[in-house]
Design a protein around this motif. Structure first.
Motif, PDB file in Angstrom:
ATOM      1  N   SER A 100       4.136  -4.482   2.665  1.00  0.00           N
ATOM      2  CA  SER A 100       4.880  -3.223   2.519  1.00  0.00           C
ATOM      3  C   SER A 100       3.944  -2.034   2.618  1.00  0.00           C
ATOM      4  N   LEU A 101       4.395  -1.023   3.328  1.00  0.00           N
ATOM      5  CA  LEU A 101       3.624   0.211   3.447  1.00  0.00           C
ATOM      6  C   LEU A 101       4.565   1.370   3.167  1.00  0.00           C
ATOM      7  N   ASN A 102       4.180   2.202   2.224  1.00  0.00           N
ATOM      8  CA  ASN A 102       5.061   3.313   1.855  1.00  0.00           C
ATOM      9  C   ASN A 102       4.275   4.625   1.838  1.00  0.00           C
ATOM     10  N   PRO A 103       4.209   5.280   2.953  1.00  0.00           N
ATOM     11  CA  PRO A 103       3.430   6.512   2.988  1.00  0.00           C
ATOM     12  C   PRO A 103       4.252   7.746   2.591  1.00  0.00           C
TER      13      PRO A 103
ATOM     14  N   HIS B 184       0.851  -1.191   0.000  1.00  0.00           N
ATOM     15  CA  HIS B 184       0.000   0.000   0.000  1.00  0.00           C
ATOM     16  C   HIS B 184       0.886   1.240   0.000  1.00  0.00           C
ATOM     17  N   ASN B 185       0.715   2.061  -1.028  1.00  0.00           N
ATOM     18  CA  ASN B 185       1.433   3.334  -1.087  1.00  0.00           C
ATOM     19  C   ASN B 185       0.400   4.435  -0.881  1.00  0.00           C
TER      20      ASN B 185
ATOM     21  N   LYS C  46       8.918   2.550   3.397  1.00  0.00           N
ATOM     22  CA  LYS C  46       9.678   3.760   3.112  1.00  0.00           C
ATOM     23  C   LYS C  46       8.713   4.899   3.361  1.00  0.00           C
ATOM     24  N   ARG C  47       8.980   5.658   4.395  1.00  0.00           N
ATOM     25  CA  ARG C  47       8.056   6.741   4.709  1.00  0.00           C
ATOM     26  C   ARG C  47       8.730   8.086   4.456  1.00  0.00           C
ATOM     27  N   GLU C  48       7.982   8.929   3.783  1.00  0.00           N
ATOM     28  CA  GLU C  48       8.513  10.258   3.482  1.00  0.00           C
ATOM     29  C   GLU C  48       7.530  11.291   3.996  1.00  0.00           C
TER      30      GLU C  48
ATOM     31  N   THR D 294      12.758  -4.017   6.997  1.00  0.00           N
ATOM     32  CA  THR D 294      13.536  -2.801   6.716  1.00  0.00           C
ATOM     33  C   THR D 294      12.616  -1.597   6.829  1.00  0.00           C
ATOM     34  N   ALA D 295      13.144  -0.517   7.306  1.00  0.00           N
ATOM     35  CA  ALA D 295      12.354   0.710   7.406  1.00  0.00           C
ATOM     36  C   ALA D 295      13.245   1.896   7.095  1.00  0.00           C
ATOM     37  N   GLU D 296      12.695   2.774   6.284  1.00  0.00           N
ATOM     38  CA  GLU D 296      13.442   3.965   5.921  1.00  0.00           C
ATOM     39  C   GLU D 296      12.511   5.146   6.141  1.00  0.00           C
ATOM     40  N   SER D 297      13.006   6.152   6.825  1.00  0.00           N
ATOM     41  CA  SER D 297      12.152   7.322   7.059  1.00  0.00           C
ATOM     42  C   SER D 297      12.908   8.586   6.709  1.00  0.00           C
TER      43      SER D 297
END
Lengths: 308, 221
Positions: free
Chosen positions: A143-146, A112-113, A172-174, A198-201
Motif C-alpha cells: 500500500s502506498l498513500n501519498p 508507506h504513507n 489513497k493519494r491526496e 484499489t486506487a483513490e485519488s
C-alpha cells in the motif's frame, strides 16, 4: 555517477521509480526499509533529517539542480509514515524526483504513507516527479498513500507528474494545493490498476490569487476487478482559470468513479471540468488488427499509449 | 489472387432475415486495380469488410492465393498480405501518427506522410485525436495502409473528406500503387474510376456489372 551497494531488488525498484541505477548527481536521500542509507546535500540544496523525515532547503536563485528522494520498502510487514518538507526559495528552477517502490514477497502487509509539503517561492519553477511501483508475489499487500501539499507563491510554476502503473494493491493519494497571484500548477496523473487493486485519488486546488491557473490531466486504466475513484475539486476565489480532465478506460469487471467538483467563489473564476469513462472502442482494436497486431497486442498498445 | 465464392451475408432485422450480400463470386487478379461502385446500401462496404475479416460472411468462401482464408481473423489476413483503409478513420488518444505508421511497418514514417501531402515535421508527433481534422485523419489513414505495403490494399471511399488539392495527390498515389499491388477501391469518383482496370457495379447486394472504366463513364451505370 558513482556505484553503490544496493541489492539487485533495490536496484530494480530504483530503476522503476526514479530511473536510476546508481547514486545521482546533486542532492539526494535514499530511504530503504525505514532508514536513510545515503544522503547528500549540495552547495544550494540542504537535505537534513528532522523527526525522522526530511527537511529540504533550496536556496533562492538555485537553477537547474535536482534532488532525488526515493523510498524503498523491501522487507515484508514494514509500515511507515514519513513527512518530508521542501522549502524552495524564490527565483529557482529545480527538479524534485520522489517515488516509492515496495517489494513484498512475504505474508505481512507493507505500507508507506508519504506526506510531502512543498513551499514554493516567488517566480520559481519546480518540476516534481513521483512514481509508485510495487513488485513481489507475497500474500502481503503493498500500500502506498501519498499526501502532497503545494503552497505556490506569486508567479511560480509547478508541474507535477504522478504515476502509478504497476503492482500497488491499494493507494489513497491526496494532492492539495494553494496558488497565489499568477501561480500556475499543472498536474499529470497516470494510474493503472489490475487484479483486485484499489486506487483513490483526490486532487484539490484552491486558486486564491489573481490570474492563478491550474490544469489537471488524469488518465486512468482499470482492469480485472480493480476499483478506482477520482475526485477533483477546484475552488476559484479570484479571477482565475481552472481546468481538469479525467479520462478513464474501463475493462473487464473493473469499476471507475469520477467525481468532478467546481466551486466558483468569484464572478471572474473560469472553471472547466471534463470527464469521460469508457471501454476501449472496438474500432480502435480493429484498426490496429488490420495493421497486423493481435487483439491482445492492440489492447496493450492502446493502454500504453493512453498512459504515456 | 483474391477470390470470393458464393459470398452471402445477412442480418436479423425486426424478426426478419435481411440479405446484404447475395451470392457474390468475384476474382481479383494480382496487380489489378478494381473500383467497386454502386448506390448507398448496395453492400459494397460489407463486401470489402468480409475480405478483411471484419465481417464474417453467412455463407461462401474467400480464397487468397488458393488458400481458404474464410475463417482467418483480421490479424492473420493482415499478416498474409491484405490491408484496409477505413471510410471513417478512428481516433486513438495517446497514439501518435509516428506510432501508427511504425505499427503498420514503416521504417521511414515521414515518407508515407509526404505521399499523402502532409508535412512530417508538423504531423509525425501529433496524437491521432480530436485535434486533427477529418481530412487530416483520412490522409493519415491512407498513409497507414500504404505503409503496410501489402499485396492487396483495400480502400473504402478514400476520397471522402479529402479536399480538392489533395485529391490530385490521392489519384497519383493510386497510380503508383497499382504497379505492384492489387487495389480494391470503393469509390464514386470518376477520376479514380478512370485509372482502374475494371469497374464492378454493386446493386442490392449483387454484382450488377463488371465493366471497363470507359463503359462505365459512357453510361452503363
Amino acid at each position: 555517477m558513482e556505484e553503490c551497494g544496493f541489492s539487485e531488488i533495490e536496484r530494480d525498484i530504483l530503476k522503476e521509480v526514479v530511473g536510476l541505477y546508481a547514486i545521482p548527481e546533486g542532492a539526494y536521500n535514499f530511504r530503504i526499509n525505514g532508514k536513510s542509507v545515503s544522503r547528500k546535500s549540495s552547495a544550494n540544496i540542504d537535505v537534513d533529517i528532522v523527526d525522522g523525515g526530511l527537511e529540504i532547503h533550496i536556496k533562492p536563485g538555485t537553477k537547474n539542480e535536482s534532488v532525488h528522494i526515493p523510498v524503498i520498502l523491501s522487507k515484508t510487514g514494514l509500515k511507515e509514515t514519513v513527512r518530508n518538507t521542501f522549502y524552495i526559495g524564490d527565483n529557482t528552477d529545480v527538479c524534485i524526483i520522489a517515488g516509492c517502490g515496495i517489494f513484498n514477497c512475504g505474508s505481512s502487509d507493507s505500507v508507506h504513507n508519504g506526506v510531502h509539503t512543498l513551499y514554493v517561492g516567488k517566480n520559481s519553477r519546480v518540476k516534481y516527479f513521483e512514481k509508485h511501483y510495487g513488485m513481489g508475489q507475497g500474500r502481503g499487500a503493498k500500500s502506498l498513500n501519498p499526501i502532497t501539499k503545494v503552497y505556490a507563491q506569486e508567479n511560480s510554476f509547478v508541474e507535477m507528474d504522478l504515476e502509478q502503473i504497476k503492482g500497488v494493491d491499494s493507494t489513497k493519494r491526496e494532492t492539495y494545493s494553494e496558488l497565489k497571484d499568477r501561480a500556475k500548477l499543472v498536474i499529470n496523473e497516470r494510474l493503472m490498476t489490475h487484479g483486485r487493486q484499489t486506487a483513490e485519488s483526490v486532487i484539490e486546488t484552491k486558486l486564491l490569487g489573481k490570474e492563478s491557473t491550474v490544469d489537471i490531466i488524469s488518465r486512468a486504466v482499470a482492469q480485472d476487478v480493480s476499483k478506482q475513484s477520482f475526485k477533483s475539486v477546484i475552488v476559484g476565489k479570484n479571477k482565475c482559470r481552472g481546468h481538469s480532465e479525467c479520462d478513464a478506460i474501463i475493462m473487464d469487471k473493473a469499476m471507475v468513479l469520477a467525481v468532478p467538483s467546481l466551486d466558483a467563489q468569484s464572478v471572474d473564476a473560469e472553471l472547466i471540468h471534463e470527464a469521460a469513462i469508457g471501454k476501449i472502442a472496438g474500432e480502435q482494436i480493429t484498426k490496429l488488427m488490420t495493421l497486423g497486431l493481435t487483439q491482445t497486442e492492440a489492447e496493450s498498445k492502446i493502454i500504453n499509449g493512453f498512459l504515456k | 489472387m483474391l477470390e470470393t465464392k458464393n459470398l452471402s451475408f445477412s442480418v436479423e432485422e425486426g424478426g426478419k432475415r435481411k440479405s446484404i450480400l447475395k451470392d457474390i463470386s468475384l476474382v481479383f487478379d494480382n496487380n489489378q486495380f478494381v473500383v467497386i461502385t454502386g448506390p448507398n446500401g448496395s453492400g459494397k462496404s460489407t463486401f470489402v469488410k468480409c475480405l478483411m475479416g471484419i465481417v464474417a460472411p453467412s455463407k461462401g468462401k474467400i480464397l487468397f492465393d488458393g488458400e481458404d482464408i474464410t475463417s482467418l481473423d483480421i490479424t492473420n489476413r493482415a499478416k498474409n498480405g491484405i490491408s484496409f483503409s477505413f471510410q471513417q478513420p478512428v481516433k486513438i488518444k495517446g497514439i501518435k501518427v509516428r506510432d501508427l505508421l511504425e505499427i503498420a511497418g514503416a521504417e521511414k514514417p515521414a515518407a508515407f506522410l509526404e505521399m499523402v501531402g502532409l508535412s512530417p515535421e508538423e504531423y509525425l508527433e501529433r496524437e491521432i485525436s480530436g485535434s486533427l481534422s477529418g481530412g487530416e485523419l483520412k490522409r493519415i489513414e491512407i498513409a497507414s495502409v500504404l505503409a503496410r505495403n501489402s499485396k492487396v490494399m483495400i480502400f473504402d471511399e478514400p476520397e471522402a473528406g479529402i479536399d480538392l488539392w489533395s485529391f490530385n495527390d490521392l489519384v497519383n498515389v493510386f497510380k503508383k500503387a497499382k504497379k505492384n499491388h492489387t487495389l480494391i477501391i470503393i469509390s464514386h469518383q470518376e477520376r479514380i474510376i478512370k485509372i482502374a482496370d475494371r469497374v464492378i457495379v454493386f446493386e442490392d447486394g449483387k454484382v450488377k456489372h463488371i465493366i471497363t472504366p470507359d463503359e462505365f463513364i459512357k453510361g452503363v451505370k
